[in-house]
Structures are given as structure tokens and as C-alpha cells.
Design a protein around this motif. Structure first.
Motif, mmCIF file in Angstrom:
data_model
loop_
_atom_site.group_PDB
_atom_site.id
_atom_site.type_symbol
_atom_site.label_atom_id
_atom_site.label_comp_id
_atom_site.label_asym_id
_atom_site.label_seq_id
_atom_site.Cartn_x
_atom_site.Cartn_y
_atom_site.Cartn_z
ATOM 1 N N ARG A 1 40.197 31.276 48.565
ATOM 2 C CA ARG A 1 40.192 29.824 48.359
ATOM 3 C C ARG A 1 39.484 29.417 47.062
ATOM 4 N N ASP A 2 38.668 30.312 46.492
ATOM 5 C CA ASP A 2 37.957 30.029 45.246
ATOM 6 C C ASP A 2 38.842 30.418 44.059
ATOM 7 N N PRO A 3 39.279 29.453 43.241
ATOM 8 C CA PRO A 3 40.185 29.761 42.135
ATOM 9 C C PRO A 3 39.603 30.750 41.120
ATOM 10 N N ASP A 4 38.287 30.744 40.937
ATOM 11 C CA ASP A 4 37.689 31.695 39.992
ATOM 12 C C ASP A 4 37.845 33.131 40.484
ATOM 13 N N ARG A 5 37.697 33.340 41.781
ATOM 14 C CA ARG A 5 37.902 34.680 42.348
ATOM 15 C C ARG A 5 39.363 35.097 42.203
ATOM 16 N N CYS A 6 40.268 34.148 42.445
ATOM 17 C CA CYS A 6 41.707 34.444 42.307
ATOM 18 C C CYS A 6 42.042 34.841 40.869
ATOM 19 N N ALA A 7 41.499 34.102 39.910
ATOM 20 C CA ALA A 7 41.779 34.397 38.505
ATOM 21 C C ALA A 7 41.242 35.772 38.119
ATOM 22 N N ALA A 8 40.048 36.096 38.584
ATOM 23 C CA ALA A 8 39.466 37.412 38.279
ATOM 24 C C ALA A 8 40.304 38.523 38.904
ATOM 25 N N ALA A 9 40.728 38.317 40.143
ATOM 26 C CA ALA A 9 41.543 39.322 40.825
ATOM 27 C C ALA A 9 42.878 39.511 40.106
ATOM 28 N N ALA A 10 43.491 38.416 39.667
ATOM 29 C CA ALA A 10 44.769 38.513 38.951
ATOM 30 C C ALA A 10 44.594 39.305 37.660
ATOM 31 N N HIS A 11 43.514 39.057 36.954
ATOM 32 C CA HIS A 11 43.240 39.781 35.703
ATOM 33 C C HIS A 11 43.092 41.278 35.973
ATOM 34 N N ALA A 12 42.316 41.606 37.006
ATOM 35 C CA ALA A 12 42.093 43.018 37.330
ATOM 36 C C ALA A 12 43.369 43.679 37.854
ATOM 37 N N LEU A 13 44.145 42.970 38.654
ATOM 38 C CA LEU A 13 45.403 43.530 39.160
ATOM 39 C C LEU A 13 46.386 43.802 38.020
ATOM 40 N N ALA A 14 46.434 42.909 37.052
ATOM 41 C CA ALA A 14 47.328 43.139 35.901
ATOM 42 C C ALA A 14 46.903 44.388 35.143
ATOM 43 N N ALA A 15 45.604 44.585 35.011
ATOM 44 C CA ALA A 15 45.097 45.769 34.310
ATOM 45 C C ALA A 15 45.276 47.040 35.137
ATOM 46 N N LEU A 16 45.222 46.903 36.444
ATOM 47 C CA LEU A 16 45.293 48.056 37.345
ATOM 48 C C LEU A 16 46.609 48.815 37.194
ATOM 49 N N GLY A 17 47.717 48.073 37.080
ATOM 50 C CA GLY A 17 49.012 48.726 36.897
ATOM 51 C C GLY A 17 49.541 49.408 38.149
ATOM 52 N N ASP A 18 49.099 48.970 39.315
ATOM 53 C CA ASP A 18 49.571 49.561 40.567
ATOM 54 C C ASP A 18 50.977 49.052 40.867
#
Length: 190
Positions: free
Chosen positions: A74-91
Motif C-alpha cells: 500500500r506504500d507507493p515508495d515501497r512499490c517503486a523500490a520493488a519495481a526498480h529492484a525487480l527490473a534489475a533482477l531480470g527474473d
């Protein structure tokens, strides 16, 4: 450390309140130690987020599940951080997970970052998920304008002709008209 990582680290530092555990996690070079934080009992959310974020940026797939959960937070800052890390993860599972979150009508209030991630990934799941999500936002008085706008912009960026019909429908909505016209202009000529 890039600007996004600096922002995430500073936000989590404030949330951690100066605890020594924060300094240990920031300094940790051992991926196994970071991964243990994800599964250990009674870890605060900030610690799990920091460990998952760092593992994601390092390309360690053990962060995947935690990052997907944070992408739907529900926290947009957490969502943005997760999206950034997921994009870098390349899974390879990321696009499917982001599509599921973006199209889940029960969680549409938190769909903005999954929609943006789908655009960034440019995966086979991206266009169908953005079309489905946008189509649901085109009803009268829909309160999720930012999600609709992100879908329109994403479809324009992806420039897939399958989006023509839904973008044409979006162009009839005053709040989306300019973005939809710009997106339509990016599609290949018929």
C-alpha cells in the motif's frame, strides 16, 4: 550507488530509526546473510525490504517473492523500490507477476507500479495486461486515473498495434485524451 538506491536507503534509514541492524544490512556483502533476513522470524518490514532490494539489484533470485509482495504494497515508495529492484533482477517470472498484479481488479489501487514495470520490461505479457487494465479504467467515474494514464503512456511507449482500439477509446475520455492521442501517434501506420 545510483540515485534511486540512495533514496531507498535514506527512506529505510529513517524508518529503521538508527538501529545498528540497519548499518549491518547496508554494509553486508554476504548475499546469504541478506537472504536469511527474508526468511528469519520477527524481522521488521524495513529490514526485509532492504535485504530484498539489495539482493534484487545484485541479480539474486532469492529476492523475487519478497519483491513481488512489496510491489503490491500500500506504500507507493515501497512499490517503486520493488519495481526498480525487480527490473534489475531480470527474473523471467517478473513480467507474469507484474501482469497478475496490474490486472487484479481487487488491488487496482496499487497497480500503478506494476503497470510501469510492465512497460519497462517490454515482455510478451506487457501489452495484453496493459490493454486489459486500461479497458477496465474506461468506465464512467473510475477513481484510478493515474493507473489509466500509466497504461496509456505504457502502450504508447510499447507502440504495439494491438493497443489501437483501446487507445482510441481512451482518447474519448477528457482526462486521457492528450496522452491517448500521443500514444496513438506512436503506433505503426495501418
Amino acid at each position: 550507488m545510483d540515485e534511486q538506491s540512495r533514496t531507498v536507503t535514506e527512506r529505510i534509514r529513517r524508518e529503521a530509526g538508527g538501529t545498528p541492524a540497519f548499518d549491518r544490512l547496508v554494509a553486508a556483502d554476504d548475499r546469504d546473510a541478506l537472504a536469511r533476513v527474508l526468511t528469519a522470524a520477527e524481522q521488521p518490514l524495513w529490514a526485509r525490504e532492504l535485504a530484498a532490494y539489495r539482493l534484487g539489484l545484485a541479480g539474486d533470485s532469492r529476492a523475487f517473492e519478497s519483491l513481488v509482495l512489496l510491489l503490491n504494497h500500500r506504500d507507493p515508495d515501497r512499490c517503486a523500490a520493488a519495481a526498480h529492484a525487480l527490473a534489475a533482477l531480470g527474473d523471467p517470472r517478473t513480467a507474469r507477476a507484474a501482469a497478475a498484479l496490474a490486472t487484479n481488479e481487487l488491488r487496482v489501487a496499487y497497480a500503478l507500479h506494476p503497470v510501469r514495470l510492465l512497460t519497462r520490461l517490454r515482455a510478451p505479457e506487457s501489452v495484453p495486461a496493459l490493454i486489459a487494465t486500461l479497458r477496465r479504467r474506461l468506465v464512467p467515474h473510475d477513481p484510478y486515473r493515474k493507473v489509466a494514464l500509466a497504461c496509456v503512456e505504457g502502450l504508447g511507449s510499447l507502440a504495439d498495434p494491438r493497443a489501437r482500439e483501446v487507445l482510441t477509446e481512451a482518447a474519448a475520455h477528457p482526462r486521457l485524451a492528450m496522452a491517448a492521442a500521443a500514444a496513438l501517434a506512436r503506433l505503426p501506420a495501418v
